[in-house]
Scaffold this active site. Structure first.
Site, PDB file in Angstrom:
ATOM      1  N   GLU A  27       0.988  -8.570  11.531  1.00 31.68           N
ATOM      2  CA  GLU A  27       0.828  -7.395  10.660  1.00 31.68           C
ATOM      3  C   GLU A  27       1.422  -7.761   9.295  1.00 31.68           C
ATOM      4  O   GLU A  27       2.539  -8.251   9.211  1.00 31.68           O
ATOM      5  CB  GLU A  27       1.556  -6.207  11.298  1.00 31.68           C
ATOM      6  CG  GLU A  27       1.836  -5.017  10.393  1.00 31.68           C
ATOM      7  CD  GLU A  27       0.589  -4.330   9.843  1.00 31.68           C
ATOM      8  OE1 GLU A  27      -0.255  -3.912  10.635  1.00 31.68           O
ATOM      9  OE2 GLU A  27       0.474  -4.224   8.600  1.00 31.68           O
ATOM     10  N   GLN A  31       0.833  -1.206   0.000  1.00 33.43           N
ATOM     11  CA  GLN A  31       0.000   0.000   0.000  1.00 33.43           C
ATOM     12  C   GLN A  31       0.863   1.249   0.000  1.00 33.43           C
ATOM     13  O   GLN A  31       2.061   1.195   0.200  1.00 33.43           O
ATOM     14  CB  GLN A  31      -0.901  -0.011   1.245  1.00 33.43           C
ATOM     15  CG  GLN A  31      -0.131  -0.224   2.546  1.00 33.43           C
ATOM     16  CD  GLN A  31      -0.940  -0.908   3.622  1.00 33.43           C
ATOM     17  OE1 GLN A  31      -2.164  -0.959   3.566  1.00 33.43           O
ATOM     18  NE2 GLN A  31      -0.277  -1.445   4.635  1.00 33.43           N
ATOM     19  N   ASP A  58       0.583 -12.636   6.679  1.00 35.23           N
ATOM     20  CA  ASP A  58      -0.810 -12.417   6.310  1.00 35.23           C
ATOM     21  C   ASP A  58      -1.712 -13.009   7.408  1.00 35.23           C
ATOM     22  O   ASP A  58      -1.629 -14.207   7.695  1.00 35.23           O
ATOM     23  CB  ASP A  58      -1.045 -13.121   4.966  1.00 35.23           C
ATOM     24  CG  ASP A  58      -2.426 -12.848   4.423  1.00 35.23           C
ATOM     25  OD1 ASP A  58      -3.303 -12.403   5.198  1.00 35.23           O
ATOM     26  OD2 ASP A  58      -2.636 -13.076   3.223  1.00 35.23           O
ATOM     27  N   GLY A  59      -2.543 -12.150   7.997  1.00 30.65           N
ATOM     28  CA  GLY A  59      -3.419 -12.594   9.079  1.00 30.65           C
ATOM     29  C   GLY A  59      -4.323 -13.757   8.700  1.00 30.65           C
ATOM     30  O   GLY A  59      -4.633 -14.615   9.530  1.00 30.65           O
ATOM     31  N   ASP A  67      -9.895  -0.509   6.078  1.00 29.65           N
ATOM     32  CA  ASP A  67     -11.273  -0.706   5.620  1.00 29.65           C
ATOM     33  C   ASP A  67     -11.403  -1.990   4.787  1.00 29.65           C
ATOM     34  O   ASP A  67     -10.401  -2.544   4.352  1.00 29.65           O
ATOM     35  CB  ASP A  67     -11.696   0.501   4.754  1.00 29.65           C
ATOM     36  CG  ASP A  67     -11.695   1.806   5.537  1.00 29.65           C
ATOM     37  OD1 ASP A  67     -12.370   1.871   6.569  1.00 29.65           O
ATOM     38  OD2 ASP A  67     -10.997   2.737   5.107  1.00 29.65           O
ATOM     39  N   ASP A  94      -7.551  -5.121  14.089  1.00 28.06           N
ATOM     40  CA  ASP A  94      -7.322  -3.670  14.016  1.00 28.06           C
ATOM     41  C   ASP A  94      -6.837  -3.361  12.602  1.00 28.06           C
ATOM     42  O   ASP A  94      -5.663  -3.123  12.368  1.00 28.06           O
ATOM     43  CB  ASP A  94      -6.263  -3.308  15.065  1.00 28.06           C
ATOM     44  CG  ASP A  94      -5.964  -1.821  15.092  1.00 28.06           C
ATOM     45  OD1 ASP A  94      -6.706  -1.048  14.460  1.00 28.06           O
ATOM     46  OD2 ASP A  94      -4.971  -1.439  15.742  1.00 28.06           O
ATOM     47  N   SER A  95      -7.775  -3.349  11.681  1.00 26.14           N
ATOM     48  CA  SER A  95      -7.383  -3.359  10.270  1.00 26.14           C
ATOM     49  C   SER A  95      -7.794  -2.097   9.534  1.00 26.14           C
ATOM     50  O   SER A  95      -8.441  -1.207  10.085  1.00 26.14           O
ATOM     51  CB  SER A  95      -8.053  -4.550   9.588  1.00 26.14           C
ATOM     52  OG  SER A  95      -9.443  -4.337   9.558  1.00 26.14           O
ATOM     53  N   HIS A 122      -8.213   3.508  20.108  1.00 26.04           N
ATOM     54  CA  HIS A 122      -7.434   2.441  20.759  1.00 26.04           C
ATOM     55  C   HIS A 122      -7.975   2.079  22.139  1.00 26.04           C
ATOM     56  O   HIS A 122      -7.973   0.911  22.510  1.00 26.04           O
ATOM     57  CB  HIS A 122      -5.946   2.814  20.790  1.00 26.04           C
ATOM     58  CG  HIS A 122      -5.342   2.822  19.428  1.00 26.04           C
ATOM     59  ND1 HIS A 122      -4.727   3.918  18.872  1.00 26.04           N
ATOM     60  CD2 HIS A 122      -5.321   1.863  18.467  1.00 26.04           C
ATOM     61  CE1 HIS A 122      -4.335   3.634  17.636  1.00 26.04           C
ATOM     62  NE2 HIS A 122      -4.684   2.397  17.361  1.00 26.04           N
ATOM     63  N   ASP A 139       0.460   0.338  13.742  1.00 25.11           N
ATOM     64  CA  ASP A 139       0.870   1.587  14.382  1.00 25.11           C
ATOM     65  C   ASP A 139       1.181   1.411  15.864  1.00 25.11           C
ATOM     66  O   ASP A 139       1.801   2.279  16.479  1.00 25.11           O
ATOM     67  CB  ASP A 139      -0.221   2.653  14.184  1.00 25.11           C
ATOM     68  CG  ASP A 139      -1.569   2.161  14.677  1.00 25.11           C
ATOM     69  OD1 ASP A 139      -1.793   2.156  15.900  1.00 25.11           O
ATOM     70  OD2 ASP A 139      -2.412   1.758  13.847  1.00 25.11           O
TER      71      ASP A 139
HETATM   72  N1  AG3 Z   1      -7.927   1.349  11.397  1.00 30.34           N
HETATM   73  C1  AG3 Z   1      -8.573   2.063  10.351  1.00 30.34           C
HETATM   74  C2  AG3 Z   1      -9.989   2.375  10.559  1.00 30.34           C
HETATM   75  C3  AG3 Z   1     -10.682   2.804   9.312  1.00 30.34           C
HETATM   76  C4  AG3 Z   1     -10.360   4.150   8.844  1.00 30.34           C
HETATM   77  N2  AG3 Z   1     -11.115   4.415   7.669  1.00 30.34           N
HETATM   78  C5  AG3 Z   1     -11.054   5.547   6.955  1.00 30.34           C
HETATM   79  N3  AG3 Z   1     -10.320   6.543   7.349  1.00 30.34           N
HETATM   80  N4  AG3 Z   1     -11.743   5.637   5.885  1.00 30.34           N
HETATM   81  C6  AG3 Z   1      -7.152   2.145  12.262  1.00 30.34           C
HETATM   82  C7  AG3 Z   1      -5.955   1.471  12.781  1.00 30.34           C
HETATM   83  C8  AG3 Z   1      -5.582   2.068  14.078  1.00 30.34           C
HETATM   84  N5  AG3 Z   1      -4.700   1.240  14.822  1.00 30.34           N
END
Ligand code: AG3
Length: 277
Positions: A105, A30, A136-137, A157, A154-155, A61, A85
């Protein structure tokens, strides 16, 4: 004047005035960018979507961690899927009784960039209780022989590299590797705009087909589309009632989560209930 803009829908954009682009990298998975901004401090985006920022990350969080940790007493082993993160790990490590965290991750570059540029969020990733697995999870949950009291997904979208973390097979594997009273929580999109609402419905439907109990709880996160954000709560045994240690919770001095917020977060607006029926 420079602005970062996220496209929330075809008709709605969200912009943040930035001081500068701090770091950018096209990873194997990405596009990663870290900006510095006037209002939200530093923030991380993946493929142009806000993931975390220094100002409101505590809300996400705290809610993704302290809700399940105060539903099920004695959580010892946790699996975090994603979470590069480090904010989820930081919150989990507030519980001294917790024994180990496996964090799977897919993109090591996210971890490294956050360790370097977002230390307030990532600083606990090298704790001795944390086992970082860059994989890969989907494959991990399909093949691991370990079992977990709690799985936190904690992914990103449900589009891009995170897409398969919303599939039936993934949820079935999570169910299999959870202990008999285990809980899964995941990021569950927003009920507000059409696109995220239809994702939200699909996720809950899949979880309900696999877990005896699957609902959502909510938090207010200003920088995610609409600000009204949901988390999924899927459980083999425990209802989502608060069963926490109130003295311990007081000592943690959290900024968002408390016992009343816990209860209130499961109180859903009528239109959300309607969608999930
Ligand atoms: N996870 C992302 C949540 C979705 C955010 N979506 C968006 N901005 N369109 C956050 C990870 C935090 N550890």
């Amino acid at each position: 004047m420079k602005w970062f803009t996220e496209y929330w829908t075809d008709n709605v954009k969200f912009s943040i005035r930035i001081k500068k682009l701090v770091y950018t990298k096209e990873t194997k998975f990405q596009k990663l960018e870290i900006y510095d901004s006037y209002e939200f401090g530093r923030f991380l985006t993946l493929d142009g979507y806000m993931m975390v920022n220094e100002k409101d990350e505590f809300i996400y969080h705290e809610m993704i961690v302290h809700v399940p940790m105060n539903v099920k007493p004695n959580v010892k082993n946790v699996l975090v899927i994603g979470g590069g993160d480090g904010g989820t790990v930081r919150e989990l490590l507030r519980y001294n009784d917790l024994e180990s965290i496996d964090m799977v991750e897919i993109d090591e570059e996210v971890v490294r960039a956050c360790q370097e540029f977002l230390p307030l969020i990532a600083h606990k990733l090298n704790d001795s209780k944390v086992n970082l697995i860059f994989a890969d999870g989907i494959e991990y949950v399909a093949t691991t022989e370990k079992s977990y009291d709690l799985i936190i997904v904690d992914s990103t979208d449900p589009i891009g590299p995170g897409a398969s973390l919303y599939k039936n097979q993934f949820y079935k594997d999570c169910y299999r590797i959870l202990t008999e009273d285990g809980i899964l929580v995941n990021q569950h999109e927003s009920p507000y705009f059409d696109d995220t609402r239809s994702e939200m419905k699909k996720i809950n439907k899949k979880l309900r087909a696999i877990f005896p109990l699957a609902t959502v709880y909510q938090a207010f996160i200003p920088t995610y589309p609409s600000g009204h954000w949901l988390f999924g709560f899927a459980s083999k045994k425990f209802t989502p009632d608060y069963r926490g240690n109130t003295d311990l919770l007081a000592k943690l001095k959290l900024r968002y989560y408390n016992q009343e917020v816990h209860k209130g977060s499961f109180a859903l607006p009528n239109y959300v209930k309607e969608e999930l029926r």
